[in-house]
Design a protein around this motif. Structure first.
Motif: not given
Length: 346
Positions: A17-23, A33-37, A50-57, A65-66
């Protein structure tokens, strides 16, 4: 959707909890088209990745969802399997019953785990000293942090007095989690156990030499500290000994009058026990020397022989058996012997 030409890397994620995440999400199909929801980190691109990135999860309910839209209007998607975890704020042990514990009576200790997630990944392990005594897992499915507890039933014995009870909370996050499972351990809970007295030595028989010094140890352990009562026949050479809280009986120069049964009672709030010691005496070597004994025996034998001879002589006189030596008359002639019979003239 089955057969969807999408590759999500990594397919599963474990994030604190609170760490970054990248997929990364990629495809080899011809896409429009493609992307993350997702509530955070949503994005789209013409492809092919396409990359999903969050600095603080920090969203406990997030399910990224990709998706792809193919040129023939075909659409498909894949969800990211993500586990968000949080180690407990507090892990502590407390007693559910009023103490102190009493030997042989069941008591309950409680491990409190505060603000942990996900609970279904949690394992609680109880230790008494270094020994594992109980383990528990949980079936709850909630993803959000929760407070849970584990109860340990304890039936203490005397050896538990002063032992430390500890509970450890492990989040078992599997192969996608950290190399070492996140763990929080409670502070030790020291058990105070009341138990009946136990003598350091058991019931005994002591055989000692006359004149020997003897000590009967009445040391006993127990909680609370036991009171020691001594039972013995008083004598000038017998006294009680005290070493700290322990007592004993001391006999100086043992004599035959000291033989007998000595007992010690140890008493506390939990019980009373008694130790018995039977004291017997060995024979003591006579101070008379061996040559003196032989001379006494010789004298005794000589006295017995003399008594026998005197008795035989007296017996002969009583039955008229005499021996005479003839004497001579005045004229020199021999005096004739005349046999006698019990007062009757011939």
């Amino acid at each position: 959707m089955a057969g969807c030409p999408l590759v999500v890397t990594p397919a599963e994620m474990v994030v604190r909890f609170g760490d970054p995440a990248s997929v990364n999400c990629s495809t080899d199909a011809d896409v429009q088209q493609m992307g993350w929801e997702a509530p955070v980190g949503a994005t789209s691109t013409p492809g092919p990745a396409v990359i999903w990135t969050v600095e603080k999860l920090e969203d406990w309910q997030i399910n990224p969802l990709c998706f792809i839209n193919l040129k023939d209007t075909y659409q498909c998607s894949k969800k990211l399997n993500i586990t968000l975890y949080k180690t407990p704020d507090i892990v502590s042990v407390s007693a559910l019953d009023n103490g102190p514990m009493v030997e042989g009576t069941e008591y309950h200790l409680k491990c409190n785990i505060i603000n942990v997630a996900p609970v279904q990944k949690l394992k609680v392990t109880w230790y008494r000293g270094n020994e594992t005594v109980h383990a528990e897992v949980f079936n709850e499915t909630s993803k959000v942090p929760a407070n849970v507890s584990s109860t340990l039933r304890v039936t203490p014995v005397g050896d538990y007095n002063g032992e430390h009870f500890i509970c450890k909370a492990d989040l078992q996050l599997g192969q996608n989690g950290p190399e070492t499972d996140p763990t929080v351990t409670s502070s030790p809970y020291m058990a105070v156990v009341y138990y009946a007295p136990v003598f350091k030595e058991g019931t005994d028989n002591k055989e000692v030499n006359l004149g020997e010094n003897v000590t009967i140890d009445c040391s006993a352990e127990g909680n609370p500290v036991p009171k020691i009562l001594l039972n013995y026949s008083s004598a000038v050479n017998v006294k009680e000994t005290i070493r700290g809280r322990q007592k004993g009986i001391s006999i100086t120069g043992a004599t035959s009058t000291n033989a007998g049964v000595y007992s010690c009672d140890a008493i506390n709030e939990v019980g009373r026990v008694t130790r018995y010691v039977t004291l017997t005496m060995k024979g003591k070597t006579s101070p008379v020397s061996s040559p003196t004994i032989w001379w006494l025996l010789i004298i005794l034998i000589a006295v017995l022989i003399l008594i026998i001879l005197i008795s035989v002589h007296s017996y002969s006189k009583k039955h008229g058996q005499y021996s005479f030596v003839p004497d001579k008359a005045n004229d020199g002639s021999e005096i004739p012997m005349t046999p006698q019979s019990n007062g009757v003239q011939a």
